[in-house]
Design a protein around this motif. Structure first.
Motif, short mmCIF file in Angstrom:
data_model
loop_
_atom_site.label_atom_id
_atom_site.label_comp_id
_atom_site.label_asym_id
_atom_site.label_seq_id
_atom_site.Cartn_x
_atom_site.Cartn_y
_atom_site.Cartn_z
N GLY A 163 -41.96 11.55 -11.00
CA GLY A 163 -41.99 10.58 -9.91
C GLY A 163 -40.64 10.32 -9.27
N ASN A 164 -39.60 10.91 -9.78
CA ASN A 164 -38.25 10.66 -9.29
C ASN A 164 -37.78 11.81 -8.41
N TYR A 165 -38.44 11.94 -7.26
CA TYR A 165 -38.17 13.07 -6.36
C TYR A 165 -36.75 13.04 -5.80
N LYS A 166 -36.26 11.83 -5.50
CA LYS A 166 -34.92 11.73 -4.92
C LYS A 166 -33.84 12.21 -5.89
N LEU A 167 -34.07 12.08 -7.17
CA LEU A 167 -33.12 12.58 -8.15
C LEU A 167 -33.44 14.01 -8.55
N GLY A 168 -34.71 14.34 -8.61
CA GLY A 168 -35.13 15.67 -9.06
C GLY A 168 -34.68 16.80 -8.16
N ILE A 169 -34.78 16.59 -6.86
CA ILE A 169 -34.41 17.64 -5.91
C ILE A 169 -32.92 17.99 -6.03
N PRO A 170 -32.02 17.00 -5.99
CA PRO A 170 -30.60 17.36 -6.16
C PRO A 170 -30.28 17.96 -7.53
#
Length: 175
Positions: A117-124
Motif C-alpha cells: 500500500g505504500n506506493y509513494k515509497l515503493g516506486i523510489p
C-alpha cells in the motif's frame, strides 16, 4: 517457528539474503545451480511454514512470470548479458535470476509487509535500490551491460520503479 513470529520474519529476510548471495557467488564461480537450489529449498520451507499458501503461490507465480518476462526482455533487447544456465541454450534469462524474483515475492507478505500500500515509497525504492543489485552482478562478473553504466542504471530504474509499483499493487490485490 510460528508463521507470524519475529523468528519467522527473521528467517524470511535472512533467507532472502542467503539465496541472493548464493546465486551471485554460485554463478561467479560457475556453480549455476547453487543459488537456485538454495532458493528452492527456502521456498519449500517457506510454504511449509506459511498459512495462506494459495495467496502466496499465486503471487510468487505472478512475480516469477513477470521476472521471466522482464529479465528475458533485458537479454533479448541486448540491455543485459547474463552468465548462467539457460541463456546459452535457449536465449532466455537464466534460472538463477528468475528464481530471485520468486524469492523476492516470498518476502512481500512478511518481512517487506510494510511496503504494501505504500506506493509513494515503493516506486523510489524499486527505482533507486534494486538497480544496485545489478551493479553487484557486474562487479561479480555474472552480468554485463551493453550500454554505459549511467544509461543502464536509468533503464533499470525505470523498469524497476514500474515493476515495484506493479508488485505492490498485485500484492495488495491478493492481500
Amino acid at each position: 517457528m510460528k508463521y507470524n513470529s519475529k523468528a519467522f520474519l527473521f528467517f524470511n529476510i535472512i533467507s532472502f539474503y542467503i539465496y541472493w548471495w548464493a546465486s551471485f557467488l554460485g554463478v561467479s564461480y560457475g556453480y549455476y545451480y547453487f543459488g537456485p537450489i538454495f532458493t528452492l529449498i527456502y521456498l519449500v520451507l517457506h510454504f511449509i511454514l506459511i498459512k495462506n499458501k494459495l495467496k502466496e503461490f499465486k503471487f510468487i507465480m505472478f512475480c516469477t512470470i513477470l521476472g521471466f518476462i522482464i529479465e528475458t526482455s533485458f537479454l533479448k533487447l541486448d540491455i543485459i548479458e547474463y552468465r548462467g544456465i539457460l541463456t546459452d541454450r535457449f536465449d532466455i534469462a537464466p534460472l538463477w535470476i528468475i528464481l530471485l524474483w520468486s524469492g523476492l515475492a516470498s518476502t512481500f507478505f512478511h518481512s517487506f509487509k510494510w511496503i504494501l500500500g505504500n506506493y509513494k515509497l515503493g516506486i523510489p525504492l524499486g527505482a533507486i535500490f534494486t538497480p544496485l543489485a545489478y551493479m553487484y552482478g557486474v562487479k561479480f562478473d555474472i552480468i554485463s551491460f551493453s550500454y554505459p553504466l549511467v544509461e543502464s542504471y536509468l533503464i533499470l530504474s525505470i523498469v524497476w520503479g514500474f515493476a515495484f509499483f506493479l508488485l505492490i499493487y498485485i500484492a495488495d490485490f491478493f492481500n
